[in-house]
Motif scaffolding. Structure first.
Motif, PDB file in Angstrom:
ATOM      1  N   VAL A  37       0.841  -1.319  -0.042  1.00  0.00           N
ATOM      2  CA  VAL A  37       0.119   0.043  -0.205  1.00  0.00           C
ATOM      3  C   VAL A  37       0.963   1.153   0.080  1.00  0.00           C
ATOM      4  O   VAL A  37       1.608   1.460   0.593  1.00  0.00           O
ATOM      5  N   ILE A  38       0.454   2.063  -0.991  1.00  0.00           N
ATOM      6  CA  ILE A  38       1.698   3.248  -1.115  1.00  0.00           C
ATOM      7  C   ILE A  38       0.609   4.452  -0.660  1.00  0.00           C
ATOM      8  O   ILE A  38      -0.345   4.983  -1.424  1.00  0.00           O
ATOM      9  N   VAL A  81       2.074  -4.443   3.715  1.00  0.00           N
ATOM     10  CA  VAL A  81       3.228  -3.402   3.845  1.00  0.00           C
ATOM     11  C   VAL A  81       2.960  -2.068   3.367  1.00  0.00           C
ATOM     12  O   VAL A  81       2.316  -1.855   2.306  1.00  0.00           O
ATOM     13  N   LEU A  82       3.243  -1.178   4.172  1.00  0.00           N
ATOM     14  CA  LEU A  82       2.739   0.448   3.842  1.00  0.00           C
ATOM     15  C   LEU A  82       4.054   1.111   3.476  1.00  0.00           C
ATOM     16  O   LEU A  82       5.091   1.066   4.338  1.00  0.00           O
ATOM     17  N   GLU A  90       4.394  -4.311   7.997  1.00  0.00           N
ATOM     18  CA  GLU A  90       5.427  -3.704   8.161  1.00  0.00           C
ATOM     19  C   GLU A  90       5.363  -2.057   7.332  1.00  0.00           C
ATOM     20  O   GLU A  90       4.563  -2.178   6.639  1.00  0.00           O
ATOM     21  N   ILE A  91       5.914  -1.323   8.050  1.00  0.00           N
ATOM     22  CA  ILE A  91       5.843   0.138   7.541  1.00  0.00           C
ATOM     23  C   ILE A  91       7.187   0.738   7.306  1.00  0.00           C
ATOM     24  O   ILE A  91       7.996   0.734   8.207  1.00  0.00           O
ATOM     25  N   VAL A 100      11.150  -3.746  -1.199  1.00  0.00           N
ATOM     26  CA  VAL A 100      10.160  -4.504  -0.733  1.00  0.00           C
ATOM     27  C   VAL A 100      10.036  -5.738  -1.657  1.00  0.00           C
ATOM     28  O   VAL A 100       9.944  -6.666  -1.163  1.00  0.00           O
ATOM     29  N   ALA A 101       9.961  -5.275  -2.733  1.00  0.00           N
ATOM     30  CA  ALA A 101       9.768  -6.288  -3.836  1.00  0.00           C
ATOM     31  C   ALA A 101      10.976  -7.440  -4.041  1.00  0.00           C
ATOM     32  O   ALA A 101      10.700  -8.780  -4.312  1.00  0.00           O
TER      33      ALA A 101
END
Length: 432
Positions: free
Chosen positions: A10-11, A38-39, A54-55, A73-74
């Motif tokens: 999530v962006i 994940v943010l 995870e942020i 992240v990817a």
């Protein structure tokens, strides 16, 4: 290939009061599917900790910084879906979804949504009714374009949202000032479409918005919102009303126009927020935004129809067929509180009880300077949300609840001459 559970990326989270109602059901569905969340966010987390595994704090308004953080992240997680509902971030997020090979608007789709000039060009080429339009970067260019198109015209930033910088010009005498306002607003945009404005013919008629899901290119409308705006020339959005039984949901011409427009832009998977004017020539698409609606419109949709927008977003972002069936039949509306003139906010108190009241909240902190257009936009001090069984009752309840808001202000001095445009206060989360 990365191992471990899949992850939703999530962006940008947005404000708690505006977006937590979306994040909570997304988190619930992610848990059921065994996915982490994940943010990537621009500020230190507060309320988001409850929902994300995870942020990562990164400057998501910088394309390179956002891309580097997402790719990191990817590189260590298996990304199965990517979500973004913040207008300035939609373009980069959509391009990353395509890069990662997960469902998204598509590269042509996200560009067609974000670039208002491209939207106009592609919809015109597809044979859909559109106004005359021209892109310009100078006042002289705006005057010439308006003369060719014919008055009245609307001048707007090439890529902004929430009617920020959108100005009506009735004749040549009003064009220069309208262009300066639109251009100043456009310069805030961090993306590739800044510092330019679109001049287009004005089409009179009521304005609505339609939030819909798109799955593998098929458009699935969810709910219609009737927009309530301020008087010209600034089109400030003062409220919205969603009726689960709105006859426009059964309007074949409107729904056919929306489906054709999404196809013309190449939109593949996601949720869109389409703004439409109902003219005497038929529905005219003003713009299609590659995200959920703002202004709590999806919350109104949930309250009125029973559709859970967060669950629909989860489904289309992970390649699933979404459930857009209504389970409720009610009317829900929102009314925003604006000051009568520029002011410094001392305090604002919202009602806790009123007929049909669903939610109410302040939208600005004490000490905030609220400026009306052209000195500022979205000078909102509060909102109230009400529901009812019919439109008339809902509108009456909104008026009653809004009248219960207590406001204490002091006059604000004039803005500094030639001061740069600043985004409205209260639109971003604050640091912990």
């Amino acid at each position: 290939m990365t191992a471990g559970p899949g992850a939703l990326l999530v962006i940008g989270s947005g404000l708690k009061v505006y977006r937590e109602y979306l994040v909570a059901p997304i988190r619930r569905r992610a848990r059921e599917a065994g996915l982490d969340m994940v943010l990537l966010n621009n500020l230190k987390p507060t309320w988001q900790r409850e929902y994300f595994d995870e942020i990562i704090v990164a400057n998501v308004f910088d394309s390179e910084a956002m891309g580097a953080a997402a790719r990191e992240v990817a590189g260590r997680r298996r990304i199965v879906g990517l979500m973004c509902w913040d207008e300035p971030l939609v373009l980069d997020a959509g391009l990353l979804a395509a890069e990662f090979g997960v469902p998204g608007l598509s590269v042509p789709g996200v560009r067609g949504c974000r670039d208002k000039e491209l939207t106009r060009a592609q919809l015109t080429a597809a044979g859909l009714y559109q106004p005359g339009f021209e892109l310009t970067t100078t006042a002289a260019g705006a005057r010439a374009a308006a003369e060719r198109i014919g008055y009245p015209v609307v001048i707007k930033p090439r890529a902004m949202g929430a009617s920020i910088g959108v100005v009506f010009a009735a004749d040549e005498a009003e064009v220069d000032a309208a262009f300066r306002i639109a251009l100043a607003a456009s310069e805030v945009d961090p993306g590739p479409y800044r510092a330019s404005a679109l001049v287009e013919g004005y089409a009179p008629g009521p304005e609505i918005s339609v939030d819909g899901a798109v799955h593998k290119g098929e458009y699935l409308p969810m709910f219609v919102a009737r927009k309530h705006s301020s008087d010209q020339p600034y089109f400030e959005e003062v409220g919205h009303l969603v009726d689960a039984a709105d006859p426009l949901l059964e309007d074949r011409e409107l729904m056919r126009t929306l489906a054709r427009a999404h196809q013309a832009l190449g939109i593949e998977d996601g949720i869109t927020h389409s703004e439409v004017r109902l003219t005497d020539r038929g529905p005219l698409i003003i713009e299609i935004n590659g995200r959920l609606g703002g202004d709590l419109i999806p919350f109104l949709g949930r309250t009125a129809t029973g559709i859970e927008p967060g669950e629909v977003l989860f489904d289309v972002a992970t390649g699933r067929w979404p459930d857009t069936g209504h389970t409720r039949r009610a009317v829900a509306g929102i009314r925003f509180g604006y000051p009568a003139q520029d002011c410094v906010l001392r305090s604002v108190t919202v009602p806790t009880r009123a007929p049909g009241l669903v939610a109410a909240a302040p939208m600005a902190e004490p000490g905030t300077t609220l400026r009306l257009p052209p000195g500022g936009y979205l000078a909102r001090h509060s909102f109230v949300v009400c529901e009812a069984d019919d439109t008339r009752t809902c509108l009456d309840r909104l008026a009653t609840a809004a009248a219960l808001v207590q406001l204490d202000t002091e006059p604000a001095g004039p803005p500094e001459p030639n001061a740069p445009f600043a985004m409205p206060a209260g639109l971003l989360d604050v640091d912990e």
